[in-house]
Enzyme design. Structure first.
Site, PDB file in Angstrom:
ATOM      1  CG  ASP A   1      58.978  58.821  17.892  1.00 38.12           C
ATOM      2  OD1 ASP A   1      59.029  59.860  17.135  1.00 38.12           O
ATOM      3  OD2 ASP A   1      59.372  58.376  18.968  1.00 38.12           O
TER       4      ASP A   1
ATOM      5  CG  HIS B   1      58.963  63.026  18.695  1.00 43.33           C
ATOM      6  ND1 HIS B   1      58.478  61.759  18.801  1.00 43.33           N
ATOM      7  CD2 HIS B   1      58.243  63.430  18.922  1.00 43.33           C
ATOM      8  CE1 HIS B   1      57.314  62.042  19.599  1.00 43.33           C
ATOM      9  NE2 HIS B   1      57.030  62.678  20.046  1.00 43.33           N
TER      10      HIS B   1
ATOM     11  CB  SER C   1      56.725  62.277  23.056  1.00 43.37           C
ATOM     12  OG  SER C   1      55.748  62.481  21.946  1.00 43.37           O
TER      13      SER C   1
END
Length: 724
Positions: free
Chosen positions: A252, A311, A491
Site C-alpha cells: 500500500d 491509506h 480498499s
C-alpha cells in the site's frame, strides 16, 4: 495447440462511477447461458517443460475432475494448462469441479477460462491519458540475457531504443528514453511478444489505492459487529485471535507510527522506484514510511487536487489494530504481525513496483533489496488499475501462492465489471467487492463473475454511521499526529477478508490458499432479501461471515489422518531454537508449565506413534538432546545419522528415544508419495546445533532467507513425508 490470453489495453483506475452507471452495466452484463467446455489449472511448480502434464499428473487431475481430460499445451504464457472436458457441462458442475481441483495440494488455482473484453468506461478514458516508458519482460526458457544482442533486436522491432533498468527475479524491467501513451506501450508489448526470445512483455502501468475517503470521525465499527451488514467477528474471536508468528503483508502507501499499530509492525520496505512519487528524497529504501499522497490540481493526468489519506495505515488498522488494549479501534487479528510494504505514493504507483512488492512479501529474493525474513501467509492489495491481469503480475501471484500465501485484492470502485481491473482479476486472487450496511452491494463497488466474495466497504448516507473507521493521521498533506478516520471503498473490504483469512490460517497453518477460498465462500451469508445482489448473482458467493469461516476451519491438530498423532512445533526466542514433539504428555507439560519460554508456532505435521500403527516402509525417528552450550535436540529417520550422533559423546548428546515416532521418508529426489506433503529440515549452522522442521512453504522460504542451511534430501531438502 497454444492458447494465449487476451491482451487488451492496460490502464489505470478512473473516477468513481455513478450508481446509475452500475445499474446499466448490470443489465448489460447478465451472464450468457453458455456451456463450460474446459477448465484452466495452474500446477504447483508450474507447467512441465513440455507444456503437457505427465501421465501420472493427468490421471490425478482426472480423478479430481471426475471425468477424462485432454491437456492443451501452453495455455497461458505463465504456465497454466487448459484441460478440455469430454462434453460440455453446466456452470454448477464446472464450479464443483473447480473447487475439487483448487483444494488439491498439487494445484495452485483452478478456474473456468472466460474471455474478457474490457468495457469502455470512465476508467478506460482516464487510462487513455496515461503515459509510461517501461516494460516487464521475461525471456523465453533457455534464452540467455545477452542484452548486447537482444536490445538492438527489440529496438528494431518496436522502432525506438530500449535500455535495461534492472532484474526482478526472472523478469527484466526495460525502459524507453521517452514516455509513450498506454495504447502505444501496449502495441509495443505485443510486438515484443512476437520475438522468439520473449516469453511475455507487459507495459508498466499505474495503480491506485481502491478507496473512497471522506471526513473523519465514526463512533462505531459496524463492519465487525452489525447483525445485518457486519461479519460477526466476535464469534470468530471466541475461537481464534491470531497466531503471533504469522505475517500479513499490506502492499500500500506505507505506514506511520500509531499507538494502536506500533506493537504489530515488522520492518518493511519501500519499493517506489520514482523519487518524485515517493516524496522521501530517494527511490527504493528500507523505510516504508507514508510521506503523504496529496496532489495539486493537474498533478496526476488532469485529476483534481486531493488531500493525503494515509491509506496504508487505514488498511493495516482494519486487519490488525491492537485489540483489547483499552484504546482506539479493534483489528480483526489481535496477535499476528503486519509487514508494511510501500508501493503507492503520489499519483498511485506502477505495476512494476507492485510486482516487486508482491515478490518480496512472499520472501523471493530481489536484487539490491535485503531478504525478507518474514514471508507473508496473507498478502493484502487494496489497490488496482484498469486492464487485464498482465503476465508478470500473474506470475507474481503464482509464485507467492507457491510459497503458501493467500492473496486478497480489492475489486475496484468504478461500478464496473470487476474483470476489468488488475490485480483483482488475476487467477488465484481472492477478489473482494464492497457491501453496504444494509447487506447489499455499495453504489460504487465493481461487480460481476470475477468477484469471489463481498465484505463491508462503507457507503455514504445521511450521517457517518455507514462509513468505515480505522487508524489514520490528521495531516492533510505531510503526516500529522496519529488519529482515527473514516472512509469507504473496496480498499476496506479486502482487509476484512485478509484479517479473517489470517485467523483461519492461525487456526490451521496447513491450509492451502485454495482451501481458504473454499471455506470463505462456503460459509458466506446471503445478501439481504430484495437487494440487487440477491436477485442477480454478480456479487460473489455472498457476504463474509468471520464466525462461520473460523468455526469451519478445523484446527491443525484436529485433522490428524487415521492412526497418526500431531507433531507440534514450539519456538524459544531467547535461544532462537525450535522443538517438535509428538508426546501428548510433553505437549501438556510445555503448554502448562513452560509457556513463558516455549511458544507454539502453529506448525504441525503428522506421524505414527508406534511401528504397529505405521504403514510398511515407515522408519523410526531417533531423538537426541544435549545440554550445556548446545542446549538443543536432534531428530533423524536416517539410521546412519542416528548412529553418528549416538557416538558423538564429546558434544554431550544423549539418546532420548530411538523411536520418538514413525514416519515415511522421501525418495532420492526428495519427493513424497501421493497423499503426503514433504517435511523440510533446516540446520542453524551454529555451535548450538538446532534444527527446524516445517511443511509450511512460506516458513521454508523464511528459513532460507534467515541463512539456515537446508538439511535434507534432494533439491527441496525434505526429510519426512507427512500424511494428510
Amino acid at each position: 495447440m497454444t492458447i494465449r490470453l487476451v491482451r487488451p489495453l492496460r490502464a489505470v483506475l478512473g473516477s468513481l462511477a455513478h450508481f446509475t452507471v452500475m445499474t446499466v452495466a448490470i443489465a448489460l452484463a447478465l451472464p450468457a447461458m453458455a456451456s463450460v467446455t474446459s477448465v484452466r489449472v495452474m500446477l504447483l511448480g508450474g507447467a512441465p517443460a513440455s507444456g503437457v502434464p505427465n501421465d501420472a499428473t493427468m490421471t490425478h487431475l482426472e480423478t479430481l475432475a471426475g471425468m477424462p481430460l485432454v491437456a492443451v499445451a501452453g495455455a497461458t504464457r505463465t504456465g497454466a494448462v487448459d484441460l478440455v472436458l469430454p462434453a460440455a457441462v453446466d456452470d454448477a458442475t464446472a464450479a464443483a469441479m473447480v473447487k475439487r481441483l483448487r483444494e488439491d495440494r498439487a494445484v495452485l488455482w483452478a478456474e473456468v477460462p472466460r474471455r474478457v473484453t474490457l468495457a469502455k468506461s470512465a476508467s478506460a478514458d482516464v487510462a487513455a491519458r496515461q503515459m509510461g516508458y517501461r516494460f516487464m519482460l521475461k525471456l523465453a526458457p533457455g534464452v540467455d540475457a545477452d542484452w548486447a544482442s537482444l536490445l538492438p533486436q527489440f529496438a528494431a522491432r518496436i522502432g525506438v531504443p530500449m535500455a535495461v533498468e534492472r532484474q526482478v527475479a526472472d523478469v527484466w524491467v526495460l525502459s524507453l528514453l521517452q514516455s509513450q501513451s498506454q495504447a502505444t506501450l501496449a502495441a509495443m508489448a505485443a510486438m515484443l511478444e512476437q520475438h522468439p526470445a520473449v516469453q511475455y512483455a507487459d507495459a508498466v502501468r499505474r495503480m491506485q489505492p481502491m478507496r473512497t475517503p471522506n471526513d473523519p470521525m465514526l463512533s462505531q465499527q459496524w463492519p465487525l459487529i452489525d447483525a445485518v451488514g457486519g461479519v460477526d467477528v466476535t464469534s470468530a474471536w471466541s475461537l481464534e485471535t491470531g497466531l503471533p508468528g504469522l505475517t500479513i503483508a499490506v502492499i500500500d502507501t506505507g505506514i506511520l507510527p500509531h499507538p494502536d499499530l506500533d506493537a504489530r509492525m515488522l520492518p518493511g520496505y519501500d519499493f517506489i522506484s520514482d523519487p518524485a512519487s515517493a516524496r522521501d528524497g530517494d527511490a527504493r529504501d528500507s523505510n516504508p514510511r507514508d510521506e503523504g499522497d496529496w496532489t495539486d490540481a493537474g498533478d496526476c493526468d488532469g485529476a483534481p487536487a486531493s488531500n493525503s489519506f494515509f491509506h496504508g495505515m487505514f488498511v493495516a488498522g482494519i486487519i490488525g489494530a491492537s485489540t483489547d488494549n483499552g484504546i482506539g479501534v479493534a483489528g480483526i487479528n489481535w496477535n499476528s504481525r503486519i509487514l508494511p510494504v510501500r508501493a503507492l505514493g503520489k499519483c498511485g504507483g506502477t505495476s512494476v513496483d507492485v510486482y516487486e512488492a508482491m515478490m518480496w512479501s512472499a520472501g523471493v529474493p530481489i536484487d539490491g533489496v535485503p531478504l525478507n525474513t518474514n514471508p507473508a501467509r496473507v498478502i493484502n492489495m487494496s489497490l488496482g488499475g484498469f486492464g487485464s491481469c498482465d503476465s508478470a503480475t500473474q506470475e507474481a501471484v503464482d509464485i507467492a501462492m507457491s510459497q503458501g500465501a493467500v492473496i486478497v485484492a480489492s475489486a475496484g470502485n468504478s461500478a464496473d465489471l470487476a474483470a476489468n481491473y488488475s490485480p483483482g482479476n488475476c487467477s488465484g486472487v481472492i477478489n473482494v467487492a464492497a457491501s453496504a450496511r444494509g447487506a447489499d452491494l455499495t453504489s460504487y463497488s465493481n461487480f460481476g463473475s470475477r468477484v469471489d466474495i463481498a465484505a463491508p466497504g462503507g457507503d455514504f448516507g445521511v450521517d457517518d454511521s455507514t462509513l468505515i473507521l480505522s487508524t489514520s493521521s490528521d495531516g492533510t498533506t505531510v503526516p500529522g499526529a496519529p488519529t482515527y478516520g473514516r472512509g469507504a471503498g473496496t480498499s476496506f473490504s479486502a482487509p476484512l477478508v485478509s484479517g479473517v483469512a489470517s485467523l483461519m490460517l492461525s487456526r490451521n497453518v496447513n491450509l492451502t490458499p485454495g482451501r481458504v477460498l473454499s471455506i470463505l465462500q462456503g460459509t458466506t451469508r446471503d445478501f439481504g432479501r430484495g437487494t440487487r445482489c440477491a436477485a442477480i448473482s454478480l456479487c460473489g458467493a455472498g457476504l463474509l461471515d468471520a464466525g462461520l469461516a473460523v468455526a469451519s476451519t478445523v484446527p491443525s491438530n484436529g485433522v490428524a489422518p487415521p492412526n497418526t498423532v500431531p507433531v507440534v512445533e514450539y519456538y524459544r526466542g531467547d535461544l532462537d531454537h525450535y522443538l517438535v514433539t509428538s508426546s501428548a504428555d510433553e505437549i501438556a507439560n510445555i503448554d502448562t508449565f513452560q509457556s513463558a519460554t516455549w511458544q507454539r508456532t502453529g506448525g504441525v505435521f503428522y506421524a505414527y506413534p508406534t511401528n504397529a500403527a505405521a504403514p510398511i516402509g515407515a522408519r523410526p525417528v531417533c531423538r537426541f538432546a544435549a545440554a550445556g552450550l548446545i542446549n538443543s535436540t536432534y531428530f533423524s529417520a536416517d539410521p546412519v545419522d542416528c548412529d553418528n550422533v549416538a557416538n558423538d559423546a564429546a558434544d554431550g548428546w544423549h539418546v532420548v528415544s530411538n523411536a520418538e515416532f514413525w514416519i515415511e521418508t522421501p525418495d532420492a529426489d526428495g519427493n513424497c508419495a501421493d497423499g503426503h506433503v514433504p517435511v523440510y529440515r533446516f540446520f542453524n549452522n551454529r555451535r548450538d546445533a538446532n534444527q527446524r522442521f516445517t511443511v509450511d512453504r512460506s516458513e521454508r522460504r523464511a528459513m532460507i532467507n534467515r541463512a539456515w542451511v537446508p538439511d535434507g534430501i534432494g533439491s527441496v531438502s525434505s526429510v519426512f513425508c507427512s500424511p494428510i
